[in-house]
Scaffold this active site. Structure first.
Site, PDB file in Angstrom:
ATOM      1  N   GLU A 167       0.849  -1.192   0.000  1.00  0.00           N
ATOM      2  CA  GLU A 167       0.000   0.000   0.000  1.00  0.00           C
ATOM      3  C   GLU A 167       0.883   1.240   0.000  1.00  0.00           C
ATOM      4  OE1 GLU A 167      -2.596   2.636  -0.301  1.00  0.00           O
ATOM      5  OE2 GLU A 167      -3.441   0.607  -0.166  1.00  0.00           O
ATOM      6  N   ILE A 168       0.634   2.138  -0.950  1.00  0.00           N
ATOM      7  CA  ILE A 168       1.492   3.306  -1.106  1.00  0.00           C
ATOM      8  C   ILE A 168       1.136   4.428  -0.141  1.00  0.00           C
ATOM      9  CG2 ILE A 168       0.077   4.460  -2.862  1.00  0.00           C
ATOM     10  CD1 ILE A 168       2.687   5.122  -4.339  1.00  0.00           C
ATOM     11  N   ASN A 220       5.737   0.974  -3.302  1.00  0.00           N
ATOM     12  CA  ASN A 220       5.159   1.290  -4.604  1.00  0.00           C
ATOM     13  C   ASN A 220       5.401   0.109  -5.525  1.00  0.00           C
ATOM     14  OD1 ASN A 220       4.401   2.278  -7.094  1.00  0.00           O
ATOM     15  ND2 ASN A 220       5.391   4.268  -6.834  1.00  0.00           N
ATOM     16  N   ALA A 221       4.383  -0.718  -5.703  1.00  0.00           N
ATOM     17  CA  ALA A 221       4.531  -1.924  -6.516  1.00  0.00           C
ATOM     18  C   ALA A 221       4.823  -1.602  -7.972  1.00  0.00           C
ATOM     19  CB  ALA A 221       3.275  -2.783  -6.404  1.00  0.00           C
ATOM     20  N   LEU A 224      -7.425  -4.993  -6.754  1.00  0.00           N
ATOM     21  CA  LEU A 224      -8.832  -4.863  -6.402  1.00  0.00           C
ATOM     22  C   LEU A 224      -9.224  -3.395  -6.278  1.00  0.00           C
ATOM     23  CD1 LEU A 224      -9.048  -7.673  -3.692  1.00  0.00           C
ATOM     24  CD2 LEU A 224      -8.956  -7.868  -6.179  1.00  0.00           C
ATOM     25  N   ASP A 237      -7.248   2.603  -8.673  1.00  0.00           N
ATOM     26  CA  ASP A 237      -7.581   3.938  -9.148  1.00  0.00           C
ATOM     27  C   ASP A 237      -7.793   3.890 -10.665  1.00  0.00           C
ATOM     28  OD1 ASP A 237      -7.599   6.655  -9.906  1.00  0.00           O
ATOM     29  OD2 ASP A 237      -6.288   7.198  -8.250  1.00  0.00           O
ATOM     30  N   THR A 243     -15.926   0.663   3.775  1.00  0.00           N
ATOM     31  CA  THR A 243     -15.302   1.959   3.579  1.00  0.00           C
ATOM     32  C   THR A 243     -16.321   2.939   3.004  1.00  0.00           C
ATOM     33  OG1 THR A 243     -14.628   1.402   1.343  1.00  0.00           O
ATOM     34  CG2 THR A 243     -13.075   0.892   3.105  1.00  0.00           C
ATOM     35  N   GLU A 244     -16.006   4.226   3.112  1.00  0.00           N
ATOM     36  CA  GLU A 244     -16.913   5.236   2.582  1.00  0.00           C
ATOM     37  C   GLU A 244     -17.149   5.019   1.092  1.00  0.00           C
ATOM     38  OE1 GLU A 244     -15.267   8.990   3.534  1.00  0.00           O
ATOM     39  OE2 GLU A 244     -15.466   8.747   5.695  1.00  0.00           O
ATOM     40  N   GLU A 245     -16.096   4.663   0.366  1.00  0.00           N
ATOM     41  CA  GLU A 245     -16.255   4.411  -1.064  1.00  0.00           C
ATOM     42  C   GLU A 245     -17.142   3.198  -1.304  1.00  0.00           C
ATOM     43  OE1 GLU A 245     -15.896   4.847  -5.161  1.00  0.00           O
ATOM     44  OE2 GLU A 245     -15.444   6.226  -3.519  1.00  0.00           O
TER      45      GLU A 245
END
Length: 260
Positions: free
Chosen positions: A93-94, A130-131, A150, A153, A234-236
């Site tokens: 996770e970035i 940062n993958a 998953l 962006d 989550t909110e999203e």
């Protein structure tokens, strides 16, 4: 497929765990520019990575097999952990605050496990990285068996399509790290992005899409489809549910290397 498994079937019951972090203390922007300099430390090569720093003694004799790229709040990892107790799983996770949340959540789960004379959740960990830039620095050739992308962006603007997590150049790196027979899971609620990811994976000579029957029988797919639920709504995710958005999953198999 839109996910026939109910939310209650995939959400882990963590009600007895004390000290779980609260999201309100880990506020973070929803997206990060993957091409920016995020001041990330990374190993020069996989052999220089000390995995005991993430998994403790559980890393002895094991290598990371599952990677959730852009793992969000870690819901998928935490849910898959008891299903594959012998497999090391890593979330990449970035976003700093989000990765801090997952790290603290896993630490709380491990403490709870040890207090109950168990070793649950020692096979999962989160790493801020940062993958898109550093994946081969962590993993050897053919090391991974599953990779998850998953709800990435979508980067809607044409000039930002190069920022998408699935591109021809990045697929070459994913194919390098994945073993033959390994699986790539993708899902999004943006149909255009789904079409983009499927197009590029189909065009790559080392990937083939699973048949509808194979996808239907894949036991991980329900967890993938409900990643928003696993992230504790989550909110999203709540917004997506309110708007009744469709979800578009796809699974691709890594093919054997061609004969030299």
């Amino acid at each position: 497929m839109t996910g026939e498994t109910s939310e209650n079937d995939v959400r882990p019951d963590l009600s007895a765990v004390q000290g779980l972090p609260q999201k309100r203390h880990y506020r973070q922007r929803a997206h990060a520019n993957p091409h920016s300099d995020h001041d990330i430390n990374y190993p020069v090569c996989p052999a220089r990575m000390d995995w005991t720093g993430l998994y403790g003694n559980y890393a002895n004799g094991r290598k990371v097999e599952f990677v959730d790229v852009g793992c969000g709040y870690g819901g998928l990892l935490i849910s898959l952990s008891p299903l594959y107790p012998e497999s090391l799983m890593l979330g990449m996770e970035i976003r700093m605050k989000v990765s801090d949340f997952v790290i603290d959540k896993i630490a709380a789960l491990r403490r709870h496990s040890k207090e109950n004379d168990k070793v649950d959740y020692f096979n999962v960990a989160c790493l801020r990285s940062n993958a898109m830039k550093f994946l081969p620095n962590y993993f050897e050739k053919h090391q991974l068996s599953k990779m998850f992308f998953l709800f990435p962006d979508p980067h809607f603007k044409n000039r930002k399509h190069k920022w998408r997590i699935i591109t021809p150049a990045l697929l070459a790196e994913y194919a390098y790290c994945l073993r033959p027979g390994g699986l790539v899971y993708t899902i999004t609620d943006v149909e255009d992005l789904h079409d983009w990811m499927v197009l590029h994976l189909n065009e790559h000579p080392l990937f083939e899409r699973l048949t509808d029957e194979e996808e239907k029988n894949d036991k991980i797919l329900p967890y993938v489809v409900n990643r928003f639920v696993l992230d504790c709504s989550t909110e999203e995710g709540q917004k997506a549910a309110r708007e009744g958005r469709n979800k578009y999953p796809a699974i691709f198999r890594r093919l054997p290397d061609p004969d030299p």
